[in-house]
Design a protein around this motif. Structure first.
Motif, mmCIF file in Angstrom:
data_model
loop_
_atom_site.group_PDB
_atom_site.id
_atom_site.type_symbol
_atom_site.label_atom_id
_atom_site.label_comp_id
_atom_site.label_asym_id
_atom_site.label_seq_id
_atom_site.Cartn_x
_atom_site.Cartn_y
_atom_site.Cartn_z
ATOM 1 N N THR A 117 0.837 -1.209 0.000
ATOM 2 C CA THR A 117 0.000 0.000 0.000
ATOM 3 C C THR A 117 0.875 1.264 0.000
ATOM 4 N N TYR A 118 2.132 1.151 0.442
ATOM 5 C CA TYR A 118 3.003 2.330 0.524
ATOM 6 C C TYR A 118 3.730 2.623 -0.782
ATOM 7 N N GLY A 119 3.876 1.621 -1.645
ATOM 8 C CA GLY A 119 4.618 1.826 -2.891
ATOM 9 C C GLY A 119 6.100 1.993 -2.642
ATOM 10 N N GLU A 120 6.686 3.044 -3.230
ATOM 11 C CA GLU A 120 8.129 3.286 -3.075
ATOM 12 C C GLU A 120 8.335 4.486 -2.181
ATOM 13 N N PRO A 121 8.365 4.280 -0.878
ATOM 14 C CA PRO A 121 8.444 5.431 0.025
ATOM 15 C C PRO A 121 9.804 6.110 -0.003
ATOM 16 N N GLU A 122 9.786 7.410 0.298
ATOM 17 C CA GLU A 122 11.044 8.164 0.318
ATOM 18 C C GLU A 122 11.733 8.034 1.663
ATOM 19 N N VAL A 123 10.992 7.575 2.673
ATOM 20 C CA VAL A 123 11.581 7.485 4.018
ATOM 21 C C VAL A 123 11.722 6.036 4.441
ATOM 22 N N THR A 124 12.711 5.802 5.281
ATOM 23 C CA THR A 124 12.855 4.478 5.855
ATOM 24 C C THR A 124 13.260 4.634 7.317
ATOM 25 N N PRO A 125 12.744 3.884 8.293
ATOM 26 C CA PRO A 125 11.718 2.869 8.111
ATOM 27 C C PRO A 125 10.338 3.481 7.854
ATOM 28 N N THR A 127 6.570 4.200 8.459
ATOM 29 C CA THR A 127 5.602 4.209 9.563
ATOM 30 C C THR A 127 4.198 4.214 8.949
ATOM 31 N N GLU A 128 3.193 4.110 9.796
ATOM 32 C CA GLU A 128 1.810 4.115 9.318
ATOM 33 C C GLU A 128 1.416 5.494 8.781
ATOM 34 N N ASP A 129 2.229 6.525 9.078
ATOM 35 C CA ASP A 129 1.934 7.868 8.573
ATOM 36 C C ASP A 129 2.620 8.144 7.231
ATOM 37 N N THR A 130 3.431 7.209 6.772
ATOM 38 C CA THR A 130 4.084 7.361 5.466
ATOM 39 C C THR A 130 2.996 7.394 4.380
ATOM 40 N N ALA A 131 3.213 8.221 3.360
ATOM 41 C CA ALA A 131 2.200 8.365 2.293
ATOM 42 C C ALA A 131 1.963 7.023 1.594
ATOM 43 N N ILE A 242 -4.581 0.905 12.037
ATOM 44 C CA ILE A 242 -3.685 0.303 11.045
ATOM 45 C C ILE A 242 -2.301 0.140 11.670
ATOM 46 N N TYR A 243 -1.723 -1.054 11.510
ATOM 47 C CA TYR A 243 -0.385 -1.315 12.069
ATOM 48 C C TYR A 243 0.508 -1.987 11.037
ATOM 49 N N ASN A 244 1.759 -1.540 10.990
ATOM 50 C CA ASN A 244 2.780 -2.230 10.196
ATOM 51 C C ASN A 244 3.299 -3.412 11.000
ATOM 52 N N LEU A 245 3.583 -4.502 10.297
ATOM 53 C CA LEU A 245 4.207 -5.645 10.957
ATOM 54 C C LEU A 245 5.483 -6.040 10.216
ATOM 55 N N GLY A 246 6.593 -5.800 10.872
ATOM 56 C CA GLY A 246 7.908 -6.199 10.361
ATOM 57 C C GLY A 246 8.829 -6.241 11.559
ATOM 58 N N THR A 282 14.692 -0.575 -1.050
ATOM 59 C CA THR A 282 14.660 -0.900 0.385
ATOM 60 C C THR A 282 13.242 -0.768 0.931
ATOM 61 N N LEU A 283 12.797 -1.786 1.642
ATOM 62 C CA LEU A 283 11.502 -1.710 2.335
ATOM 63 C C LEU A 283 11.696 -2.238 3.750
ATOM 64 N N VAL A 284 11.689 -1.343 4.706
ATOM 65 C CA VAL A 284 11.845 -1.749 6.107
ATOM 66 C C VAL A 284 10.754 -1.053 6.919
ATOM 67 N N ALA A 285 10.136 -1.824 7.818
ATOM 68 C CA ALA A 285 9.001 -1.308 8.588
ATOM 69 C C ALA A 285 9.425 -0.720 9.915
ATOM 70 N N SER A 286 8.704 0.294 10.341
ATOM 71 C CA SER A 286 8.701 0.623 11.763
ATOM 72 C C SER A 286 7.432 -0.008 12.322
ATOM 73 N N SER A 287 7.586 -0.926 13.264
ATOM 74 C CA SER A 287 6.411 -1.541 13.894
ATOM 75 C C SER A 287 6.229 -1.026 15.316
ATOM 76 N N GLN A 288 6.762 0.160 15.536
ATOM 77 C CA GLN A 288 6.691 0.776 16.855
ATOM 78 C C GLN A 288 5.253 0.851 17.377
ATOM 79 N N ARG A 289 4.345 1.215 16.465
ATOM 80 C CA ARG A 289 2.950 1.396 16.890
ATOM 81 C C ARG A 289 2.343 0.059 17.345
ATOM 82 N N ALA A 290 2.634 -1.017 16.603
ATOM 83 C CA ALA A 290 2.097 -2.341 16.991
ATOM 84 C C ALA A 290 2.690 -2.766 18.329
ATOM 85 N N ARG A 291 3.963 -2.453 18.525
ATOM 86 C CA ARG A 291 4.606 -2.821 19.793
ATOM 87 C C ARG A 291 3.971 -2.056 20.949
#
Ligand code: UDP
Length: 320
Positions: A117-125, A127-131, A242-246, A282-291
């Motif tokens: 759903t995020y496509g090719e984000p400009e930021v890494t990791p 987050t759920e607020d990423t466009a 909505i939560y990222n899981l990685g 590169t695709l890396v998640a921040s799962s901070q919110r799920a944690r």
């Protein structure tokens, strides 16, 4: 709880169904077996072989405490060649399911969403607020469903959670990945170790990463399933979370192949091939919110553990 699991004969669905049964829930699996396997459905589940879009209303006329919705088409390449299959199979089916939930007052939904759903984000990791700018039809259909869930939750009081998976891998005992058309890196590499393929192709060695190969965030399917149980418990009426899981750690294609060599003891020949269309570097998640909000802590974040469990499963299947 009494739970309806759509797509419970597939990879992630069957592992989640197994975890739900282990946790003492009553589980009904609905699956049309278009890509799933009847023998993957865990013991203890009731099984209904049907298309979710036509069966949902009748199934939910019996009271259920919640739905975990995994049934979907999920091949990125196919989604670009045959979009109708994805808009129909993913979006229309999910709308029918949401309508059935509304009609019968089913209170909870956990939805299998995706990092696509995020496509090719400009930021890494990420987050759920990423466009969210999906680059393929598969990701676009999953995002459309997320939007529909937000509206249904607010208007009809459904408590919903979408989980955006990064690269799911590994196996949960006898439940693992068995795609007829295999496109994922770890199962392909393990097929080489089993002698079913001569070599693995590395799609591009000229990416802007340390070793030039793409970086992904691999998450163990059992950890993923545990997040679904926590999501189910946390679902609050009228809210869609909505939560990222990685795991928050990326591994390159070369690192994955090296880990597979260590785990299997096989040399695993690899050959560099052109980049695959649509792959972000590169695709890396921040799962901070799920944690923080779900209290989720992955227990099997080590790539070696993920590969070892996948290898164990693959060898068991080969022997069976
Ligand atoms: N990949 C590869 N060779 C393969 C399959 C995948 O080099 O035979 C790479 C792919 O380009 C991506 C990574 O491995 O960078 C993970 O791909 P996969 O299809 O497993 O998951 P995706 O990230 O596309 O969801």
């Amino acid at each position: 709880m009494k739970l309806l699991v759509t797509g419970g004969a597939g990879y992630v669905g069957s592992v989640c169904a197994a975890r739900l049964v282990e946790a003492g829930h009553e589980v009904v699996v609905v699956d049309d077996l278009s890509t799933g396997h009847a023998d993957a459905i865990p013991d203890g589940c009731k099984f209904v072989e049907a298309d979710v879009s036509t069966a949902a209303s009748e199934l939910l006329s019996e009271p259920f405490d919640g739905v975990l919705h995994f049934a979907a088409k999920s091949l990125v390449g196919e989604s670009m060649q045959d979009p109708q299959k994805y808009w129909q199979g993913n979006v229309v089916t999910s709308l029918r399911l949401l309508d059935a939930m509304r009609e019968h007052g089913t209170p909870r939904l956990v939805f299998s969403s995706t990092a696509a759903t995020y496509g090719e984000p400009e930021v890494t990791p990420i987050t759920e607020d990423t466009a969210t700018r999906p680059t393929n039809t598969y990701g676009a259909t999953k995002l459309a469903i997320d939007h529909a869930i937000t509206s249904y939750a607010a208007a009809h009081g459904i408590g919903a959670v979408s989980l955006r998976y990064f690269n799911v891998a590994g196996a949960h005992g006898a439940f693992g990945e068995r795609h007829t058309v295999e496109t994922h890196l770890i199962p392909i590499v393990l097929q080489v170790a089993l002698g079913q393929r001569e070599q693995v192709q590395i799609f591009g060695e000229d990416w802007p990463t340390a070793d030039g190969t793409c970086i992904r965030d691999y998450i163990h399917v059992t950890d993923l399933a545990d997040a679904h149980l926590l999501a189910l418990e946390s679902a609050a009426p009228g809210q869609h979370r909505i939560y990222n899981l990685g795991n928050g750690t990326g591994f390159s294609v070369k690192q994955v192949i090296d880990t597979c060599r260590e785990v299997t003891g096989h040399p695993i020949p690899a050959k560099v091939a052109p980049r695959r269309a649509g792959d972000p570097a590169t695709l890396v998640a921040s799962s901070q919110r799920a944690r923080e909000e779900l209290g989720w802590t992955p227990q099997r974040a080590d790539l070696e553990v993920i590969v070892r469990d996948a290898w164990e499963f693959t060898r068991q299947r080969q022997g069976s």
